[in-house]
Design a protein around this motif. Structure first.
Motif, mmCIF file in Angstrom:
data_model
loop_
_atom_site.group_PDB
_atom_site.id
_atom_site.type_symbol
_atom_site.label_atom_id
_atom_site.label_comp_id
_atom_site.label_asym_id
_atom_site.label_seq_id
_atom_site.Cartn_x
_atom_site.Cartn_y
_atom_site.Cartn_z
ATOM 1 N N MET A 109 0.849 -1.176 0.000
ATOM 2 C CA MET A 109 0.000 0.000 0.000
ATOM 3 C C MET A 109 0.893 1.236 0.000
ATOM 4 S SD MET A 109 -3.022 1.026 2.626
ATOM 5 C CE MET A 109 -4.323 0.274 1.691
ATOM 6 N N PRO A 110 0.624 2.230 -0.866
ATOM 7 C CA PRO A 110 1.469 3.416 -0.932
ATOM 8 C C PRO A 110 1.380 4.240 0.341
ATOM 9 C CG PRO A 110 -0.470 3.664 -2.315
ATOM 10 C CD PRO A 110 -0.471 2.274 -1.797
ATOM 11 N N VAL A 111 2.472 4.910 0.654
ATOM 12 C CA VAL A 111 2.520 5.773 1.829
ATOM 13 C C VAL A 111 1.756 7.050 1.523
ATOM 14 C CG1 VAL A 111 4.040 7.065 3.355
ATOM 15 C CG2 VAL A 111 4.753 4.829 2.504
ATOM 16 N N GLN A 112 0.857 7.406 2.415
ATOM 17 C CA GLN A 112 0.072 8.622 2.237
ATOM 18 C C GLN A 112 0.930 9.838 2.601
ATOM 19 O OE1 GLN A 112 -3.012 8.852 1.039
ATOM 20 N NE2 GLN A 112 -3.063 6.661 0.724
ATOM 21 N N PRO A 113 0.861 10.905 1.791
ATOM 22 C CA PRO A 113 1.621 12.111 2.129
ATOM 23 C C PRO A 113 1.080 12.746 3.405
ATOM 24 C CG PRO A 113 0.117 12.532 0.309
ATOM 25 C CD PRO A 113 0.061 11.066 0.597
ATOM 26 N N ALA A 114 1.936 13.476 4.071
ATOM 27 C CA ALA A 114 1.517 14.173 5.288
ATOM 28 C C ALA A 114 0.423 15.171 4.937
ATOM 29 C CB ALA A 114 2.708 14.895 5.913
ATOM 30 N N VAL A 115 -0.584 15.227 5.769
ATOM 31 C CA VAL A 115 -1.713 16.120 5.529
ATOM 32 C C VAL A 115 -1.641 17.260 6.527
ATOM 33 C CG1 VAL A 115 -4.225 16.283 5.519
ATOM 34 C CG2 VAL A 115 -3.111 14.199 4.732
ATOM 35 N N ARG A 116 -1.772 18.483 6.026
ATOM 36 C CA ARG A 116 -1.800 19.630 6.928
ATOM 37 C C ARG A 116 -3.113 19.607 7.680
ATOM 38 N NH1 ARG A 116 -0.361 25.250 4.711
ATOM 39 N NH2 ARG A 116 -0.434 25.582 6.912
ATOM 40 N N ARG A 117 -3.031 19.784 8.942
ATOM 41 C CA ARG A 117 -4.243 19.778 9.755
ATOM 42 C C ARG A 117 -5.013 21.066 9.500
ATOM 43 N NH1 ARG A 117 -3.669 16.125 14.395
ATOM 44 N NH2 ARG A 117 -5.257 17.369 15.377
ATOM 45 N N PRO A 118 -6.288 20.959 9.137
ATOM 46 C CA PRO A 118 -7.066 22.162 8.883
ATOM 47 C C PRO A 118 -7.291 22.943 10.163
ATOM 48 C CG PRO A 118 -8.468 20.238 8.844
ATOM 49 C CD PRO A 118 -7.056 19.749 8.984
ATOM 50 N N ARG A 119 -7.462 24.207 10.008
ATOM 51 C CA ARG A 119 -7.714 25.061 11.160
ATOM 52 C C ARG A 119 -9.063 25.716 10.961
ATOM 53 N NH1 ARG A 119 -3.253 25.480 14.085
ATOM 54 N NH2 ARG A 119 -3.537 27.524 14.953
ATOM 55 N N GLY A 134 -7.969 19.032 13.784
ATOM 56 C CA GLY A 134 -7.497 17.705 13.384
ATOM 57 C C GLY A 134 -7.627 17.436 11.903
ATOM 58 N N PRO A 135 -7.232 16.222 11.505
ATOM 59 C CA PRO A 135 -7.279 15.874 10.080
ATOM 60 C C PRO A 135 -8.714 15.695 9.626
ATOM 61 C CG PRO A 135 -6.678 13.969 11.377
ATOM 62 C CD PRO A 135 -6.727 15.143 12.324
ATOM 63 N N PRO A 136 -8.955 15.779 8.309
ATOM 64 C CA PRO A 136 -10.317 15.555 7.826
ATOM 65 C C PRO A 136 -10.763 14.134 8.151
ATOM 66 C CG PRO A 136 -8.770 15.829 5.988
ATOM 67 C CD PRO A 136 -8.007 16.041 7.258
ATOM 68 N N LEU A 137 -12.033 13.947 8.364
ATOM 69 C CA LEU A 137 -12.540 12.617 8.719
ATOM 70 C C LEU A 137 -12.408 11.634 7.568
ATOM 71 C CD1 LEU A 137 -15.773 13.618 10.648
ATOM 72 C CD2 LEU A 137 -13.595 12.865 11.594
ATOM 73 N N ILE A 138 -12.663 12.084 6.349
ATOM 74 C CA ILE A 138 -12.630 11.215 5.177
ATOM 75 C C ILE A 138 -11.428 11.602 4.324
ATOM 76 C CG2 ILE A 138 -13.891 10.428 3.140
ATOM 77 C CD1 ILE A 138 -15.249 9.761 5.857
ATOM 78 N N ALA A 139 -10.620 10.631 3.934
ATOM 79 C CA ALA A 139 -9.409 10.907 3.165
ATOM 80 C C ALA A 139 -9.646 10.900 1.659
ATOM 81 C CB ALA A 139 -8.329 9.881 3.504
ATOM 82 N N ARG A 140 -10.536 10.007 1.164
ATOM 83 C CA ARG A 140 -10.790 9.928 -0.272
ATOM 84 C C ARG A 140 -12.026 9.080 -0.515
ATOM 85 N NH1 ARG A 140 -9.087 5.101 -2.826
ATOM 86 N NH2 ARG A 140 -8.096 3.672 -1.384
#
Length: 193
Positions: A1-11, A64-70
């Motif tokens: 499984m590919p490594v997911q890029p770091a996601v900026r935490r939304p503000r 925090g990060p978004p609940l759904i990634a894709r």
């Protein structure tokens, strides 16, 4: 499984409102009651404000990060998974998953090369239901006329192209009789406009 890029935490910008007398004590950061003379935010572009006096503080909170990634996949209940895999292969898809769920039932996915989202071809009978009658998705292509001709040459029933103010599309009929819309690629408008 590919490594997911770091996601900026939304503000998120959160408005905290403090009554002037409570502010001196480190007061409440919740909206005061309307009976105390405070105006509703719908009446004030800045939020809760006291007529004649008051303060408004803006606080930025990390949510925090978004609940759904894709979008992982779109489900399509079909009568015959193998026939439908063959249909999607003519459209340029490839079978990416084919594994047993239980005796007589398989989990089958098809996807376009490099796509993160797949179409899951579920066996309708295994779930004691009828096959889906409609597609709940559309596809797009870069050259609608060439795509229509290539699909016709592959033995697929194609209607169109149809041209409308919102764009052009063809209707592709799958082996089980459902109609799949394929539209031309339209540049998306800038959401800021």
């Amino acid at each position: 499984m590919p490594v997911q890029p770091a996601v900026r935490r939304p503000r998120r910008l959160v408005t905290r409102h403090t009554h002037p007398s409570a502010a001196a004590r480190g007061g409440p950061s919740h909206p005061p009651p309307a009976a105390a003379g405070w105006a509703c935010p719908r009446r004030s572009p800045t939020g809760w404000v006291r007529r004649g006096a008051g303060s408004v503080r803006m606080i930025v909170m990390d949510v925090g990060p978004p609940l759904i990634a894709r979008i992982a996949g779109a489900m399509l209940a079909v009568e015959n998974q193998d026939v439908m895999v063959g249909f999607f292969e003519k459209l340029g898809f490839a079978k990416t998953v084919d594994r047993a769920l239980w005796p007589g039932a398989r989990w089958v996915e098809v996807a376009l090369p490099g796509a993160e989202t797949s179409i899951v071809l579920t066996p309708a009978r295994a779930y004691h239901r009828e096959p889906d009658r409609l597609y709940t998705l559309t596809l797009s292509c870069h050259d609608l006329l060439a795509t229509a001709e290539a699909l016709r040459a592959a033995g697929i029933e194609v209607d169109g192209p149809t041209h409308e103010p919102s764009g052009s599309y063809i209707q592709v009929v799958d082996p089980e009789g459902r109609v799949l819309f394929v539209n031309d690629v339209v540049e998306r408008a800038d959401p800021g406009t």
